[in-house]
Design a protein around this motif. Structure first.
Motif, short mmCIF file in Angstrom:
data_model
loop_
_atom_site.label_atom_id
_atom_site.label_comp_id
_atom_site.label_asym_id
_atom_site.label_seq_id
_atom_site.Cartn_x
_atom_site.Cartn_y
_atom_site.Cartn_z
N GLU A 1 0.80 -1.22 0.00
CA GLU A 1 0.00 0.00 0.00
C GLU A 1 0.84 1.28 0.00
N GLN A 2 2.14 1.14 0.15
CA GLN A 2 2.95 2.34 0.39
C GLN A 2 3.01 3.29 -0.80
N ASP A 3 3.09 2.76 -2.02
CA ASP A 3 3.11 3.64 -3.19
C ASP A 3 1.79 4.40 -3.34
N GLN A 4 0.69 3.71 -3.10
CA GLN A 4 -0.62 4.36 -3.22
C GLN A 4 -0.80 5.44 -2.16
N VAL A 5 -0.36 5.16 -0.94
CA VAL A 5 -0.44 6.16 0.14
C VAL A 5 0.45 7.35 -0.19
N ALA A 6 1.65 7.07 -0.70
CA ALA A 6 2.56 8.15 -1.07
C ALA A 6 1.93 9.05 -2.12
N SER A 7 1.32 8.44 -3.13
CA SER A 7 0.67 9.21 -4.20
C SER A 7 -0.45 10.08 -3.65
N ALA A 8 -1.25 9.53 -2.74
CA ALA A 8 -2.36 10.28 -2.15
C ALA A 8 -1.86 11.49 -1.36
N LEU A 9 -0.65 11.39 -0.83
CA LEU A 9 -0.08 12.48 -0.04
C LEU A 9 0.76 13.43 -0.89
N GLY A 10 0.82 13.18 -2.19
CA GLY A 10 1.59 14.05 -3.07
C GLY A 10 3.08 13.81 -3.02
N LEU A 11 3.48 12.61 -2.58
CA LEU A 11 4.90 12.28 -2.48
C LEU A 11 5.32 11.43 -3.68
N LEU A 12 6.61 11.42 -3.96
CA LEU A 12 7.12 10.78 -5.16
C LEU A 12 6.89 9.27 -5.17
N ASP A 13 7.24 8.62 -4.06
CA ASP A 13 7.14 7.16 -4.01
C ASP A 13 7.18 6.69 -2.57
N ALA A 14 7.20 5.36 -2.40
CA ALA A 14 7.20 4.78 -1.05
C ALA A 14 8.42 5.20 -0.25
N ASP A 15 9.57 5.32 -0.90
CA ASP A 15 10.77 5.73 -0.17
C ASP A 15 10.60 7.12 0.43
N ALA A 16 10.02 8.04 -0.35
CA ALA A 16 9.79 9.40 0.16
C ALA A 16 8.79 9.36 1.32
N LEU A 17 7.78 8.50 1.22
CA LEU A 17 6.80 8.36 2.29
C LEU A 17 7.47 7.87 3.56
N LEU A 18 8.28 6.82 3.46
CA LEU A 18 8.92 6.26 4.65
C LEU A 18 9.90 7.25 5.27
N ARG A 19 10.61 8.02 4.45
CA ARG A 19 11.52 9.03 5.02
C ARG A 19 10.74 10.03 5.86
N GLN A 20 9.59 10.44 5.35
CA GLN A 20 8.77 11.40 6.09
C GLN A 20 8.23 10.79 7.39
N ILE A 21 7.79 9.55 7.31
CA ILE A 21 7.25 8.88 8.49
C ILE A 21 8.35 8.64 9.52
N TYR A 22 9.52 8.22 9.07
CA TYR A 22 10.63 7.97 10.00
C TYR A 22 11.05 9.26 10.71
N GLU A 23 11.08 10.36 9.99
CA GLU A 23 11.44 11.64 10.61
C GLU A 23 10.40 12.05 11.64
N SER A 24 9.14 11.84 11.33
CA SER A 24 8.07 12.16 12.29
C SER A 24 8.21 11.29 13.54
N ALA A 25 8.48 10.01 13.34
CA ALA A 25 8.64 9.10 14.48
C ALA A 25 9.85 9.49 15.32
N ARG A 26 10.92 9.92 14.66
CA ARG A 26 12.12 10.34 15.41
C ARG A 26 11.81 11.53 16.31
N ILE A 27 11.04 12.49 15.80
CA ILE A 27 10.68 13.67 16.59
C ILE A 27 9.84 13.28 17.79
N ILE A 28 8.85 12.41 17.58
CA ILE A 28 7.97 12.00 18.67
C ILE A 28 8.74 11.16 19.69
#
Length: 320
Positions: A257-284
């Motif tokens: 589901e990661q590519d589809q979620v990335a597309s819905a969020l306006g991100l390039l691909d699953a890698d871009a999505l995971l980078r964003q999620i990992y950074e959010s998790a690091r902050i929390i």
């Protein structure tokens, strides 16, 4: 001020069909997503449930003394497409039990008929406080209690007493909450290192963000604020997109589901999505570490101060 249940309510979406159609239109709006959509979905649901409460109260012959209260994520006005509806039917104990049961059925059954998950309870304020004292999950949900319809004074009184109870009990309950967070981290892992992360349960996820809100409400400590709200918003946005992509109430971001979620969020691909999620998790995760250390420091200081204070008072009491 007590609000009569006979007050006129907008019933535009009172029927399941009307609410379902309005809900579907909202979720299909490409121009609205993120916090505005979550807030709009909560507001739409409020209107529907308020109309159900009003109609049910008239049918059951209950004029006053009941309120419908949103708790948990719904209480925060953060409804994802497949979120559970966490709702409390609060009453002052004056209504006949059979009438109260009929009112509850009038509200709950249309929700079930819609296929929505419902976490519901019927309690007096005293019963709600007692249950909260026994069950940490209930108490955390009530910290976000929000009035939907009915007797506003009932909801306001419950909110104030629940917050007062939480602050008074924080030295005992926060260690319990910390232990639950640690246990959950061991079970679900670190969100920022997982290929298929659980956006809610993994360490650095939405559960930890909610725990930080509970700590702040205790007045014992507060989390570092830099980037925290944005990190939480990004995880909520990803969960929204995941719900829409799968059609299910899931928090686990599976590979397929990661590519589809990335597309819905306006991100390039699953890698871009995971980078964003990992950074959010690091902050929390960082905010959680700092905040829990501060909680432990404050509790240790309080614990050390009590014997000294007792000794001082004892010495003063012994003077002639």
């Amino acid at each position: 001020m007590t609000e009569s249940l006979e007050t006129t309510t907008d019933t535009t979406h009172s029927g399941p069909g009307g609410y379902a159609a309005a809900r579907l239109r909202l979720l299909q709006e490409g121009s609205r997503s993120g916090p505005p959509r979550r807030s709009a979905l909560a507001g739409l649901t409020d209107q529907w449930l308020a109309a159900l409460l009003t109609g049910g109260a008239q049918t059951a012959g209950i004029g006053r003394g009941v309120a419908l209260v949103a708790v948990g994520g719904y209480g925060r006005g953060e409804l994802s497409p497949r979120s559970d509806l966490d709702v409390l039917l609060l009453h002052d104990g004056s209504a006949d039990r059979s009438a109260l049961a009929a009112l509850a059925d009038h509200v709950w059954y249309p929700v079930w008929d819609m296929g929505l998950a419902l976490d519901h309870s019927v309690r007096t304020p005293d019963e709600a406080r007692t249950t909260a004292a026994e069950e940490l999950k209930v108490q955390l949900g009530l910290l976000d209690a929000r009035h939907i319809a009915g007797d506003q004074a009932l909801t306001a009184d419950l909110r104030s007493t629940v917050l007062a109870d939480w602050r008074a009990q924080a030295p005992r309950r926060l260690p319990e909450l910390h232990a639950l967070c640690q246990e959950r981290a061991e079970r679900h892992g670190e969100l920022q290192f997982l290929l298929e992360p659980d956006l809610k349960e993994a360490r650095g996820g939405l559960r930890d963000a909610t725990a930080l809100r509970a700590i702040a409400a205790s007045w014992l400590a507060d989390a570092p604020r830099e980037g925290l709200d944005d990190a939480r918003r990004r995880l909520l946005d990803a969960r929204d997109a995941l719900h829409l992509a799968t059609g299910r109430a899931t928090d686990r971001l599976a590979l397929q589901e990661q590519d589809q979620v990335a597309s819905a969020l306006g991100l390039l691909d699953a890698d871009a999505l995971l980078r964003q999620i990992y950074e959010s998790a690091r902050i929390i995760s960082y905010a959680s570490d700092v905040t829990w250390r501060e909680v432990e420091r404050v509790l240790r200081a309080r614990s050390a101060a009590r014997p000294r204070l007792r000794g001082l008072l004892g010495g003063l009491g012994g003077r002639s």
